[in-house]
Design a protein around this motif. Structure first.
Motif, PDB file in Angstrom:
ATOM      1  N   ALA A  22       0.685  -1.383   0.118  1.00  0.00           N
ATOM      2  CA  ALA A  22       0.018   0.075   0.129  1.00  0.00           C
ATOM      3  C   ALA A  22       0.800   1.156  -0.154  1.00  0.00           C
ATOM      4  N   ALA A  23       1.961   1.012   0.952  1.00  0.00           N
ATOM      5  CA  ALA A  23       2.726   2.444   0.716  1.00  0.00           C
ATOM      6  C   ALA A  23       3.389   2.701  -0.728  1.00  0.00           C
ATOM      7  N   ILE A  24       3.847   1.733  -1.339  1.00  0.00           N
ATOM      8  CA  ILE A  24       4.357   2.136  -2.424  1.00  0.00           C
ATOM      9  C   ILE A  24       3.450   2.366  -3.602  1.00  0.00           C
ATOM     10  N   LYS A  25       2.235   1.772  -3.693  1.00  0.00           N
ATOM     11  CA  LYS A  25       1.032   1.976  -4.390  1.00  0.00           C
ATOM     12  C   LYS A  25       0.756   3.677  -4.187  1.00  0.00           C
ATOM     13  N   LYS A  26       0.717   4.020  -3.028  1.00  0.00           N
ATOM     14  CA  LYS A  26       0.358   5.505  -2.878  1.00  0.00           C
ATOM     15  C   LYS A  26       1.816   6.372  -3.517  1.00  0.00           C
ATOM     16  N   GLN A  27       2.840   5.949  -3.393  1.00  0.00           N
ATOM     17  CA  GLN A  27       3.887   6.368  -3.966  1.00  0.00           C
ATOM     18  C   GLN A  27       3.861   6.411  -5.491  1.00  0.00           C
ATOM     19  N   LEU A  28       3.341   5.626  -6.226  1.00  0.00           N
ATOM     20  CA  LEU A  28       3.120   5.320  -7.394  1.00  0.00           C
ATOM     21  C   LEU A  28       2.052   5.996  -8.078  1.00  0.00           C
ATOM     22  N   THR A  29       0.964   6.598  -7.353  1.00  0.00           N
ATOM     23  CA  THR A  29      -0.090   6.979  -7.837  1.00  0.00           C
ATOM     24  C   THR A  29       0.019   8.079  -8.911  1.00  0.00           C
ATOM     25  N   PRO A  30       1.081   8.993  -8.933  1.00  0.00           N
ATOM     26  CA  PRO A  30       1.233   9.894  -9.850  1.00  0.00           C
ATOM     27  C   PRO A  30       1.870   9.381 -11.207  1.00  0.00           C
ATOM     28  N   VAL A  31       2.312   8.170 -11.219  1.00  0.00           N
ATOM     29  CA  VAL A  31       2.784   7.751 -12.480  1.00  0.00           C
ATOM     30  C   VAL A  31       2.168   6.325 -12.800  1.00  0.00           C
ATOM     31  N   MET A  32       1.081   5.981 -12.306  1.00  0.00           N
ATOM     32  CA  MET A  32       0.574   4.641 -12.459  1.00  0.00           C
ATOM     33  C   MET A  32      -0.062   4.553 -13.830  1.00  0.00           C
ATOM     34  N   GLN A  33      -0.740   5.486 -14.494  1.00  0.00           N
ATOM     35  CA  GLN A  33      -1.374   5.361 -15.499  1.00  0.00           C
ATOM     36  C   GLN A  33      -0.549   5.343 -16.787  1.00  0.00           C
ATOM     37  N   ASP A  34       0.727   5.485 -16.584  1.00  0.00           N
ATOM     38  CA  ASP A  34       1.694   5.681 -17.728  1.00  0.00           C
ATOM     39  C   ASP A  34       2.267   4.258 -17.835  1.00  0.00           C
TER      40      ASP A  34
END
Length: 155
Positions: A22-34
């Protein structure tokens, strides 16, 4: 630009999928869609997960190499060998391609570790061994790498 923080333990299923912490997913949020690029690491027996914008920056550097220089060409080929695009699915899982699982020696236990702008994905035992092996040399390495820097690192 995302600077990742943390080291997390996960479990992979039989297909090579693991739940992104969860902590990594939160950090990935700004780049997840790419999406992401996953590849074997250059110096360690692990995998590297690049957010697409970081991968594109790396490709700009590689595009600056001379393909008519044999060493440059060999480096490009080896650096990009086995590269795959991957995505975090709607359930928050990442599928590691089978060939990369084999290359990194990943079993069921995984460690996901931040490495500034990319994430490293390790077999847990290999990660612990790499960290333990380097503890004795870390002070010398820190002095060599950071000791000559005249900029103020702490404000």
């Amino acid at each position: 630009m995302v600077n990742f923080i943390g080291t997390y333990e996960c479990k992979a299923d039989a297909k090579g999928r693991f739940m992104m912490p969860a902590a990594i997913k939160k950090q990935l949020t700004p780049v997840m869609q790419d999406g992401f690029v996953i590849k074997r690491a250059v110096f360690q027996p692990c995998l590297e997960l690049y957010p697409m914008d970081e991968w594109n920056k790396m490709m700009e550097k590689l595009n600056g190499l001379n393909r008519f220089n044999r060493k440059h060409n060999d480096f490009i080929r080896r650096f990009t060998a086995g590269v795959k695009t991957v995505e975090v699915d709607s359930n928050g899982r990442l599928l590691i391609p089978k060939d990369l699982i084999t290359i990194a020696g990943i079993t069921k236990e995984i460690t996901v570790s931040s490495s500034v702008r990319i994430l490293e994905i390790w077999d847990k035992q290999r990660y612990e061994s790499a960290i333990d092996d380097s503890l004795d040399d870390f002070a010398d390495l820190a002095e060599e790498v950071m000791g000559n820097d005249t900029t103020d690192l702490i404000s």
